[in-house]
Design a protein around this motif. Structure first.
Motif, mmCIF file in Angstrom:
data_model
loop_
_atom_site.group_PDB
_atom_site.id
_atom_site.type_symbol
_atom_site.label_atom_id
_atom_site.label_comp_id
_atom_site.label_asym_id
_atom_site.label_seq_id
_atom_site.Cartn_x
_atom_site.Cartn_y
_atom_site.Cartn_z
ATOM 1 N N ASP A 153 0.835 -12.989 5.196
ATOM 2 C CA ASP A 153 0.963 -13.910 4.073
ATOM 3 C C ASP A 153 0.022 -13.564 2.925
ATOM 4 O O ASP A 153 0.451 -13.443 1.783
ATOM 5 N N SER A 154 -1.274 -13.425 3.248
ATOM 6 C CA SER A 154 -2.215 -13.192 2.151
ATOM 7 C C SER A 154 -1.997 -11.821 1.519
ATOM 8 O O SER A 154 -2.089 -11.674 0.295
ATOM 9 N N LEU A 155 -1.652 -10.804 2.333
ATOM 10 C CA LEU A 155 -1.448 -9.476 1.736
ATOM 11 C C LEU A 155 -0.152 -9.433 0.927
ATOM 12 O O LEU A 155 -0.099 -8.838 -0.157
ATOM 13 N N ALA A 156 0.897 -10.101 1.430
ATOM 14 C CA ALA A 156 2.147 -10.155 0.658
ATOM 15 C C ALA A 156 1.897 -10.875 -0.667
ATOM 16 O O ALA A 156 2.357 -10.447 -1.724
ATOM 17 N N THR A 216 -0.105 -9.275 -7.952
ATOM 18 C CA THR A 216 -0.469 -8.058 -8.688
ATOM 19 C C THR A 216 0.761 -7.527 -9.417
ATOM 20 O O THR A 216 0.689 -7.140 -10.581
ATOM 21 N N ASP A 217 1.893 -7.551 -8.719
ATOM 22 C CA ASP A 217 3.130 -7.064 -9.331
ATOM 23 C C ASP A 217 3.585 -7.942 -10.495
ATOM 24 O O ASP A 217 4.211 -7.467 -11.432
ATOM 25 N N ALA A 256 6.542 -8.087 3.429
ATOM 26 C CA ALA A 256 5.458 -7.141 3.725
ATOM 27 C C ALA A 256 6.032 -5.837 4.275
ATOM 28 O O ALA A 256 5.649 -4.738 3.849
ATOM 29 N N VAL A 257 6.977 -5.944 5.202
ATOM 30 C CA VAL A 257 7.562 -4.739 5.800
ATOM 31 C C VAL A 257 8.306 -3.926 4.734
ATOM 32 O O VAL A 257 8.122 -2.716 4.611
ATOM 33 N N LEU A 258 9.110 -4.607 3.935
ATOM 34 C CA LEU A 258 9.920 -3.900 2.926
ATOM 35 C C LEU A 258 9.056 -3.262 1.843
ATOM 36 O O LEU A 258 9.451 -2.274 1.220
ATOM 37 N N ARG A 259 7.879 -3.815 1.636
ATOM 38 C CA ARG A 259 6.967 -3.243 0.631
ATOM 39 C C ARG A 259 6.003 -2.232 1.242
ATOM 40 O O ARG A 259 5.100 -1.745 0.571
#
Ligand code: Q46
Ligand code: ZN
Ligand code: ZN
Length: 309
Positions: free
Chosen positions: A59-62, A68-69, A211-214
């Protein structure tokens, strides 16, 4: 299954939106949900200084990636809870993410800075680990945000987290929490930083997929202290209901904010005073964190003495 936007091959279905998406359009969908949440709840503007509580999980990394994006400059703060077999790995994932993208990550070591770890605090205070952990995180992240001169503390709670918390608060009629559980908590003069949750429109399986897709690597292991965590149990129950009625979780949560919360807010105006030990805002004389710290340090000292040094 075809993507709602481009009719290409879909990689994920989002039943509550009655839609499926290909990789690119799913990423866009999640980012749009976050942008809309920031806008609708007036969370922050691009010129404000933001700090995100980073755990190393999806969650936090996504969320860090999304913000940022979207063009926001967001620093991260990682709180090392001192949980063996979990904290070191989560820190590695957080550091790796920040380094790759040139983002600033501050690391706060609970044991080093406050003298105790979460397992020690749980044992000494006879609280559940998650309760000791939750109150420590709230206190310390707010302190870091205030000390760092940030305008906003950003948290990665998702739709499932918030719906499960609401469910628990309703089951126990925690009226004080029901009055305060919001996607934006405003700053107060007595030392509370504005706190926001931009992921509240995104479900847990969606942050994981994002997260996985990125290509974001994150800590997939669950915290070993989570066993018996009631919030996880509520999440399971709500997922069963959601399975039968897609959209129910979001209806429950957003319906509460739109139509249910005001009654609790009107009934609950809590006077905040200042903690006599640390000066943080609190409802009692000494804040919950200082009480937790005091009882834990006594216990840690006692154990050290008993062990002969
Ligand atoms: S880290 Fe802390 Fe979680 Fe571990 S002790 Fe519970 S609350 S489960 S998000
Ligand atoms: Zn598409
Ligand atoms: Zn205090």
């Amino acid at each position: 299954m075809k993507c709602r936007v481009c009719r290409g091959k879909a990689v994920i279905e989002v039943r509550r939106h009655n839609a499926a998406f290909c990789r690119d359009h799913f990423v866009e969908h999640v980012q749009r949900q976050v942008a809309r949440t920031i806008h609708d709840f007036r969370m922050f503007s691009p010129t404000e200084r933001l700090v995100l509580g980073v755990s190393g999980g999806k969650d936090s990394l996504a969320l860090w990636d999304v913000l940022t994006d979207l063009g926001y400059r967001v620093d991260g703060v990682y709180l090392d809870l001192g949980i063996d077999g979990y904290s070191p790995d989560s820190l590695t994932y957080s550091r790796r993410f920040a380094e790759k993208r040139g983002l600033d990550l501050e690391v706060v070591d609970l044991k080093h800075r406050y003298g105790f770890s979460i397992p020690e605090a749980a044992k000494a205070s006879r609280r559940t680990p998650c309760s000791a952990c939750g109150l420590s995180k709230r206190y310390i992240l707010n302190q870091v945000a205030e000390e760092g001169g940030y305008d906003v503390l950003v948290m990665g709670h998702n739709l499932d987290d918030e719906a499960a918390t609401l469910f628990g608060n309703v089951l126990q009629w925690n009226v004080g929490y029901l009055a305060r559980q919001r996607p934006v908590l405003p700053a107060s003069d007595d030392g509370l930083c504005r706190k926001v949750k931009p992921l509240v429109r995104v479900a847990e399986r969606e942050t994981a997929a994002y997260a996985v897709l990125r290509g974001i690597e994150y800590e997939v292991e669950e915290c070993p202290m989570a066993a018996g965590n009631t919030i996880n149990r509520y999440k399971e129950w709500l997922n069963r209901l959601e399975d039968r009625s897609p959209g129910l979780k979001a209806q429950f949560l957003f319906g509460f904010w739109e139509r249910g919360q005001q009654g609790f807010t009107d009934a609950e105006s809590v006077e905040l005073t200042t903690c006599t030990t640390c000066g943080a805002p609190t409802t009692g004389e000494v804040c919950a964190f200082c009480r937790l710290q005091a009882v834990t340090l006594v216990e840690v000292g006692r154990r050290r003495e008993a062990a002969g040094g």
